[in-house]
Design an enzyme around this catalytic site. Sequence first.
Site, PDB file in Angstrom:
ATOM      1  N   HIS A 473       0.822  -1.280  -0.017  1.00 13.95           N
ATOM      2  CA  HIS A 473      -0.093   0.132  -0.015  1.00 13.95           C
ATOM      3  C   HIS A 473       0.909   1.420   0.004  1.00 13.95           C
ATOM      4  CE1 HIS A 473      -3.814  -2.339   1.612  1.00 13.95           C
ATOM      5  NE2 HIS A 473      -3.588  -2.228   0.322  1.00 13.95           N
ATOM      6  N   CYS A 781      -7.567   9.006 -23.732  1.00 13.79           N
ATOM      7  CA  CYS A 781      -7.566   9.573 -22.389  1.00 13.79           C
ATOM      8  C   CYS A 781      -7.096   8.821 -21.309  1.00 13.79           C
ATOM      9  CB  CYS A 781      -9.076  10.311 -22.153  1.00 13.79           C
ATOM     10  SG  CYS A 781     -10.460   9.093 -22.176  1.00 13.79           S
TER      11      CYS A 781
END
Length: 850
Positions: A473, A781
Site C-alpha cells: 500500500h 484519454c
Amino acid sequence: MAETSETLLLRAPVSGVLLPLAAVPDPVFADGMFGDGLAIDPLSDTLVAPCDGTIVHLAATGHALTLQAPCGAQVLLHVGIDTVSLRGEGFAPCVAQGAAVRQGDALIRFDVDRVAQQASSLVTVMAIANGDAFTVAGRTGAAQADAGRTVLLQVRAAGAAAPAQEDHASAAEQRRTVTLACPGGLHARPAARAREAARGLDAAVALHYGGRQASLASLVSLLGLAADEGAAVELVATGRDAGAALDAVAYELQRAGVGEEEPVPTVAAPIAQPGPGAGLPADGIPGVAAAPGIAIGTLHWWRETTPEPAEAGQGIAAEREALRAALAAIDAQLAHESEAATARRAGAEAGIFAMHRALLEDPALQAAAETMIAAGKSAGFAWREATRAEAAMLSAMADRRMAERAADLLDLGKRVLRALAPAGSAPVQLPAPAADGDVIVLAAGEFTPSDLTGLDRTRVAALVMARGGPTSHAAIIARQLGIPCLVALGSALERLQDGTPVIADGDSARLHACPDAHLLAAAASAVRLRAQQREADLRAAHAAASTRDGVPIEVAANIGSLDDARNAVAHGADAVGLLRTELLFLHGDAAPAAADHTASCQAIADALQGRSAIVRTLDIGADKDAAWLHLPAEDNPALGLRGVRLAQVRPQLLDDQLRGLLAVRASGPLRILLPMVSEVGELLAWRERIRALAAEAGTDPEIEVGVMIEVPSAALLADQLAEHADFFSIGTNDLTQYTLAIDRCQPELAARMDGLHPAVLRMIAATTEGAARHGRWVGVCGALAGDPLAVPVLVGLGVTELSVDAGLVPGVKARVRALSHADCRQRAGELLRLPSAAAVRDACRRYWPA
Ligand code: PEP
Ligand code: MG
C-alpha cells in the site's frame, strides 16, 4: 491439558493477550524458525519460569533466555521484537546462566514503557528450541493468560523424529571455515536462519568455535558458542547431503541478511567521511523500484510515534465517549483522504482508505473494545488490544489477503491511538533543514498508509524501505504522490544512520549511501538535466505539437475540477480531452441539479479561454461511488450499473446533466463524451435524447457526441459506432481492465495491468481502423496516453489526440516532436504480433529510447 510422565506442561511466562506465532511482527518467529510455540502481548513486567528447569542460556543483553526442563525440552523465551538492539537497557535478569529454577520463579524483569517505546514490539515469544526432539502436543484455546498460572502448551518427546546420528557418523565428513558476517555475531536470529537453511537435508552439521562445539540442531548450544561478528567458525558436516548443507549454512552465516536483528539507528549523526559506507556494496544497495525518479538527500528514519495508552480507564462513560470521538475523527480523516485520492484518480489509494473505513466500523472490533472498557480499561488500551487480537486471528488464516487485512488493522490501531493521545495525531517529525534546499530521503522498515498521511512533500524527496514490495500500500501511495520509492533494501538500509547522505535512484533501483564526489556529480547532473528538460519542455508546451514528418497531434489535458482546468492552461494543454464530471459531484450530499452542472461547466469553459473541451457525462459506479445515489451493492460493480448504464435506473440523473451542459455558453467548442457504451443501439438512443433535449432548450441539436472506447465490444464494433459518433476517446484504463480481466484497483495484479499488452493494442488498432472507415478521429484519454514508451505506439496506431494529466503535457509534446510518424506506423504494426506487454515495452525501449 494434563501433565503425564510423557508430557511437560508450560505455563504462561507473562500475563497478557495470547497470539499465534504467525501474528508476531517478525518473520523469524512467525515462520517458526525458532520452533513451535506461541506469543503473548504482555500486560505484566516480569518473565517467570513456565516450568522447572535450568537456565542453559541467558542473552548478555538480558532480553532472552532458554530454560531446559528435566525431560530435555528447551524452552526459548524472548521478550519483544528487535530487543537485542536495546543492548540490555530496560532488562534486569533475576537469574544467572546455569541457575536451577522452579516454575513461577521470576526470570527477567523489564521496563514495559521503555521497551515498548524503543523496540518495534513488546510481543513475547515462548518456543520449543529443540523441535527435533520435542513437539507441541496441545495448546490452550484461551485468549488471555495469567503469568505462572494459565497452562499454555503441552510438550512431548518427538520420538522417532530424531535424526539417526549413526548414519551420519559413518558418512564422510566435510569441513569448511566461514567468517561470520552477521552483525552482532551468532545471536538467535542468524542461528535460527542457519538451522532453517539446512532443514530437510540429510546431514548433521556442527559448528566449532573457541574450543567449543555446537550442533546446528540446537539453537541454545549455537548461542552458547558466543561467536562474534567476524569470528572464524568451522562447520563440520556429515551425511549424504553434507556438501549441500555446508553451502546452505555457510551462505546464511556469511551474509548480513534481510531483517537482521541489529541496532536500529537512533542517533542523528551525520557521517563525516564521504565515500562508500563500510560494508555496503560499492555500486549501491540493491532494492526494488516502486516509483521512478532520482533524489539526492539526507537519510532520516521515520520513527513510530504511536503513544502508549495507559491500561486503566478514567471511568467507563468517559472512556466510551473518548473512543467514540476518536473513531469519528479517524473516520472523517479517512473519508477526506479517500476523497482526495479519488479526485486525483488515484483509485487504488482511495480504495485503501475506503477499506480502512470499513474496518473501523467492524462491529466485532467495537464490541471487543467496548467489553474491555466496561472492564475498566482505557479507550486506547481497549482499542489497541481489540485490533491486535483481531489482527492475530486474521494473520493465522492461510489466506494471504486476510494477513494483509491484519496489517491494515494494526495500522488502524495506530491511527486511533494517535487520535486518543492528548496532543492528537502525531505526524512524521522531520529534522530542521541543515541547509537551504536540504531534502530528506525518509526511511522505514515498511511504511503503512497512515505513516504517509500528511507527509511534507516539500521536504521529503524519496521513500526507502527495508521491506515491502512494489505493490504494498505504501508503494502505491508513493507512486501516486510522484515520489521516487525503493523497497526491499534489506538490512543494508537498516545499517544506515540518520544524517547519512544518500542518492535514492528509483530508476536503477539502488540506494547509494555516502556517495563519492563522482557519483554525486552524476546524480546531480541527472536531476539537473531532468529539471532543465522539464523547463525547456514547459517553455515549448504552449505551441502545438507535430511529428518530425508534420503530422499534428493534439495534446490535451484530463481534468476533474476548475483548478485542474487552470493548471491545464498553465501547462500548455491544447484542449481538455476529458472532463471527468463525476469528480465534481462525487462527494456532495445530493444529486446535482441541471443548474449545478451548468455552473461548474461554465466556470471551467471560461477558464479554458477558447480551448475546446470534451465533457464526459457522469461515470459513477465501480470504483467511483457516490453515497447520495443509494444504489444497492453489486457483486461485480465494474461490470454493472456504471457510466451511461446508470440511466437505466436513474434516467433523471443524466437528463439533468445534459440539460445543464446544453445551457453552457462556451467560447470554444464543447463536445459530449459517453462512457461505457458497448454497442451502437446505445449510442443511437443517446444521440436521439440529446437532440430532443437540445430542441427543448432551443440550442444546437448537432453538438458533437463522442464515444469512450473502454469496453472491448465497443472496440470490436468501432466501425459501426463510427458511423454515428463524431469521435472516439479510448479509455485505456478500463479497456485494459476489461480486455485482460484484471481489476484496475487490484494492487497485486498492478504490474500486469499494462495497456501496452498486445491484446489491448489490437483493440486500439481495431478502434482506429473502424474510425478511419468513416473519417472520424480517435484520441486516448486513459493513463497510457501519458506513458512516454506508449506515445509512439499510439501515434503509430493512428491516434491523433493524447489527453493526459496536465503536468505531463509538456513532456508528451516534446516526445511527439521527436517522432517520425511513418516510422511509428510501421513499427506499431510489428508490435501487435509480440506475445506480451513486457516484449512490447522492450521493443519500444529499443525503437524509441526516451
Ligand atoms: C479510462 O477508463 O481510461 C478513463 C479515462 O476513464 P476513467 O479512468 O475515469 O474510468
Ligand atoms: Mg473509464
